[in-house]
Design a protein around this motif. Structure first.
Motif, PDB file in Angstrom:
ATOM      1  N   ASP A 184       0.858  -1.190   0.000  1.00  0.00           N
ATOM      2  CA  ASP A 184       0.000   0.000   0.000  1.00  0.00           C
ATOM      3  C   ASP A 184       0.895   1.241   0.000  1.00  0.00           C
ATOM      4  O   ASP A 184       2.127   1.142  -0.069  1.00  0.00           O
ATOM      5  CB  ASP A 184      -0.953  -0.008   1.198  1.00  0.00           C
ATOM      6  CG  ASP A 184      -0.229  -0.180   2.529  1.00  0.00           C
ATOM      7  OD1 ASP A 184       0.919   0.305   2.661  1.00  0.00           O
ATOM      8  OD2 ASP A 184      -0.795  -0.799   3.437  1.00  0.00           O
ATOM      9  N   TYR A 185       0.264   2.404   0.092  1.00  0.00           N
ATOM     10  CA  TYR A 185       1.039   3.650  -0.019  1.00  0.00           C
ATOM     11  C   TYR A 185       1.946   3.882   1.179  1.00  0.00           C
ATOM     12  O   TYR A 185       2.966   4.569   1.060  1.00  0.00           O
ATOM     13  CB  TYR A 185       0.086   4.820  -0.235  1.00  0.00           C
ATOM     14  CG  TYR A 185      -0.459   4.844  -1.640  1.00  0.00           C
ATOM     15  CD1 TYR A 185       0.237   5.472  -2.667  1.00  0.00           C
ATOM     16  CD2 TYR A 185      -1.658   4.203  -1.964  1.00  0.00           C
ATOM     17  CE1 TYR A 185      -0.235   5.470  -3.965  1.00  0.00           C
ATOM     18  CE2 TYR A 185      -2.141   4.203  -3.261  1.00  0.00           C
ATOM     19  CZ  TYR A 185      -1.427   4.832  -4.259  1.00  0.00           C
ATOM     20  OH  TYR A 185      -1.898   4.811  -5.549  1.00  0.00           O
ATOM     21  N   ALA A 186       1.610   3.302   2.313  1.00  0.00           N
ATOM     22  CA  ALA A 186       2.490   3.438   3.473  1.00  0.00           C
ATOM     23  C   ALA A 186       3.845   2.784   3.225  1.00  0.00           C
ATOM     24  O   ALA A 186       4.852   3.173   3.829  1.00  0.00           O
ATOM     25  CB  ALA A 186       1.829   2.825   4.701  1.00  0.00           C
ATOM     26  N   ASP A 187       3.874   1.804   2.327  1.00  0.00           N
ATOM     27  CA  ASP A 187       5.120   1.108   2.006  1.00  0.00           C
ATOM     28  C   ASP A 187       5.830   1.693   0.781  1.00  0.00           C
ATOM     29  O   ASP A 187       6.892   1.201   0.391  1.00  0.00           O
ATOM     30  CB  ASP A 187       4.832  -0.375   1.724  1.00  0.00           C
ATOM     31  CG  ASP A 187       4.318  -1.110   2.947  1.00  0.00           C
ATOM     32  OD1 ASP A 187       4.698  -0.716   4.060  1.00  0.00           O
ATOM     33  OD2 ASP A 187       3.532  -2.066   2.779  1.00  0.00           O
ATOM     34  N   PHE A 188       5.248   2.731   0.182  1.00  0.00           N
ATOM     35  CA  PHE A 188       5.793   3.234  -1.081  1.00  0.00           C
ATOM     36  C   PHE A 188       7.209   3.770  -0.913  1.00  0.00           C
ATOM     37  O   PHE A 188       8.068   3.529  -1.768  1.00  0.00           O
ATOM     38  CB  PHE A 188       4.883   4.323  -1.654  1.00  0.00           C
ATOM     39  CG  PHE A 188       5.324   4.828  -2.994  1.00  0.00           C
ATOM     40  CD1 PHE A 188       4.912   4.202  -4.158  1.00  0.00           C
ATOM     41  CD2 PHE A 188       6.168   5.932  -3.111  1.00  0.00           C
ATOM     42  CE1 PHE A 188       5.332   4.647  -5.404  1.00  0.00           C
ATOM     43  CE2 PHE A 188       6.588   6.388  -4.348  1.00  0.00           C
ATOM     44  CZ  PHE A 188       6.159   5.754  -5.494  1.00  0.00           C
TER      45      PHE A 188
END
Length: 213
Positions: A184-188
């Protein structure tokens, strides 16, 4: 612009599935990666000691904008200035459908306008959905490969858990091409850091896949 080892077009998804907080995570994650000592070392370890970065934002058909023109990265100072510019870039294209092929075509046009000489030309496509509007990405990818351009992908899986398959079959191609994922975007931020270290390194083409059947 003086010659560089690699000209890298960052082609970033701004379609309707990407809200403003998620776009901010992409922009700030990319900026943080460009400040990383390992990324700077990868960009400056080739014979020309420099890379060039351009940022393209894309969404639906007719909605592609060059948010940051070609900028030279040749050390911590220029990397910091580039990172600041990307961290504060406005979300220019209106939200729309996911026209990956149209975005890739605009990225190829940006690479064709590179104002200098680069040993490698690379496009980095990041997004959270499969193609659903405009020209399909596969033929655009094939044009890139014919022109000697490498297309890599970063598939964000929060909307479509099988998106990597689409990127692997329809988006990436060329010498040393690869696709990565983040949940997800938290892992981007972590994913784009690893991706930039890999694709800016001079030995990136050493991992070229076998020719397509």
């Amino acid at each position: 612009m003086d010659p560089v080892d690699v000209a890298l077009c960052l082609a970033m998804d701004c379609s309707a599935s990407v809200d403003f907080d998620e776009f901010d995570l992409m922009a700030r994650g990319t900026a943080a990666a460009l400040r990383d000592a390992g990324v700077i070392a990868a960009a400056t370890s080739g014979p020309r000691r420099a890379a060039a970065i351009g940022l393209l934002l894309w969404s639906g058909v007719g909605a592609q904008d060059v948010a940051l023109g070609w900028t030279r990265l040749d050390g911590p100072e220029s990397a910091g200035a580039l990172a600041d510019a990307i961290a504060n870039v406005p979300r220019i294209p209106p939200p729309g459908l996911t026209a990956i092929g149209e975005g890739m075509a605009a990225g190829l046009a940006l690479l064709a306008r590179f104002p200098g000489e680069a040993r490698r030309l690379v496009m980095d496509v990041s997004g959270d959905g499969g193609h659903n509007a405009g020209r399909p990405p596969g033929p655009v990818r094939d044009l890139a490969v014919q022109a000697g351009i490498t297309v890599n992908g970063l598939a964000i899986l929060n909307e479509e858990p099988d998106l990597l398959d689409h990127y692997s079959s329809e988006v990436i191609g060329g010498p040393g091409s690869f696709a990565m994922t983040c949940a997800d975007y938290a892992d981007f931020a972590d994913a784009i850091l690893r991706k930039l270290r890999r694709e800016l390194a001079p030995g990136a083409v050493a991992e070229a896949p076998p020719p397509r059947a």
